[in-house]
Design a protein around this motif. Structure first.
Motif, short mmCIF file in Angstrom:
data_model
loop_
_atom_site.label_atom_id
_atom_site.label_comp_id
_atom_site.label_asym_id
_atom_site.label_seq_id
_atom_site.Cartn_x
_atom_site.Cartn_y
_atom_site.Cartn_z
N ARG A 40 1.03 -15.15 21.47
CA ARG A 40 0.64 -14.05 20.86
C ARG A 40 1.95 -13.17 20.58
O ARG A 40 2.74 -13.07 21.13
CB ARG A 40 -0.33 -13.24 21.82
N ILE A 41 2.02 -12.58 19.34
CA ILE A 41 2.96 -11.68 18.92
C ILE A 41 2.48 -10.29 18.48
O ILE A 41 1.35 -10.26 18.00
CB ILE A 41 3.80 -12.14 17.79
N GLU A 42 3.38 -9.34 18.64
CA GLU A 42 2.93 -8.02 18.35
C GLU A 42 3.87 -7.29 17.82
O GLU A 42 3.68 -6.06 17.34
CB GLU A 42 2.89 -7.33 19.76
N LYS A 43 5.23 -7.84 17.21
CA LYS A 43 6.02 -7.23 16.44
C LYS A 43 6.08 -7.47 14.95
O LYS A 43 6.14 -8.87 14.63
CB LYS A 43 7.25 -7.28 17.08
N PRO A 44 5.69 -6.95 14.14
CA PRO A 44 5.68 -7.18 12.74
C PRO A 44 6.97 -7.75 12.19
O PRO A 44 7.14 -8.31 11.18
CB PRO A 44 5.02 -5.78 11.92
N GLY A 45 8.15 -7.50 12.90
CA GLY A 45 9.42 -7.65 12.29
C GLY A 45 9.59 -9.34 12.88
O GLY A 45 10.94 -9.74 12.45
N ARG A 46 8.91 -9.82 13.52
CA ARG A 46 9.37 -11.20 14.12
C ARG A 46 9.33 -12.17 12.85
O ARG A 46 8.59 -12.27 11.98
CB ARG A 46 8.15 -11.39 14.92
N GLY A 47 10.40 -12.76 12.82
CA GLY A 47 10.77 -13.78 12.05
C GLY A 47 9.99 -15.08 11.91
O GLY A 47 9.78 -15.53 12.83
N VAL A 48 9.62 -15.70 10.89
CA VAL A 48 8.89 -16.96 10.75
C VAL A 48 9.64 -17.72 9.58
O VAL A 48 10.42 -17.09 8.75
CB VAL A 48 7.47 -16.73 10.41
N GLY A 49 9.46 -18.96 9.58
CA GLY A 49 9.89 -19.77 8.56
C GLY A 49 9.11 -20.83 8.62
O GLY A 49 8.25 -21.31 9.10
N PRO A 50 9.63 -21.91 7.58
CA PRO A 50 8.84 -23.02 7.37
C PRO A 50 8.75 -23.97 8.67
O PRO A 50 9.63 -24.00 9.46
CB PRO A 50 9.91 -24.06 6.50
N GLY A 51 7.81 -24.75 8.80
CA GLY A 51 7.33 -25.33 9.92
C GLY A 51 6.65 -24.69 11.13
O GLY A 51 6.01 -24.92 12.02
N ASP A 52 6.87 -23.32 11.05
CA ASP A 52 6.07 -22.72 12.15
C ASP A 52 4.55 -22.71 11.75
O ASP A 52 4.08 -22.78 10.57
CB ASP A 52 6.24 -21.04 12.18
#
Length: 91
Positions: A40-52
């Protein structure tokens, strides 16, 4: 312009057309409606990328998606669908 390797989760949800505005995307993340790789994440600034892998609960629907690209803009729906693949059927 090349797509970045990582992008903010709220921006990606908006570009992939899961939310109509970035503000709604931020609210979804802060409200606990998004999981990143099972966490679970709660920070909208969390980075995501291909494969996630994202698990997104929007209303009564839960969707599990694998990010394929970060994208560079909020384009048409056909372009947005190329940013992810569905890895579990909609519940």
């Amino acid at each position: 312009m090349d797509a970045p390797e990582r992008i903010r989760i709220d921006k990606w949800l908006w570009q992939a057309r899961f939310c109509k505005t970035r503000g709604l995307a931020q609210d979804a993340v802060q409200g606990g409606k998004v999981r990143l790789n099972g966490q679970r994440i709660e920070k909208p600034g969390r980075g995501v990328g291909p494969g996630d892998v994202l698990t997104v609960r929007l209303g009564a629907h839960v969707r599990v998606l694998r990010i394929l690209e970060c994208g560079t803009r909020r384009g048409p729906a056909s372009e947005a669908q190329g940013l992810y693949e569905e890895i579990a059927p909609e519940v």
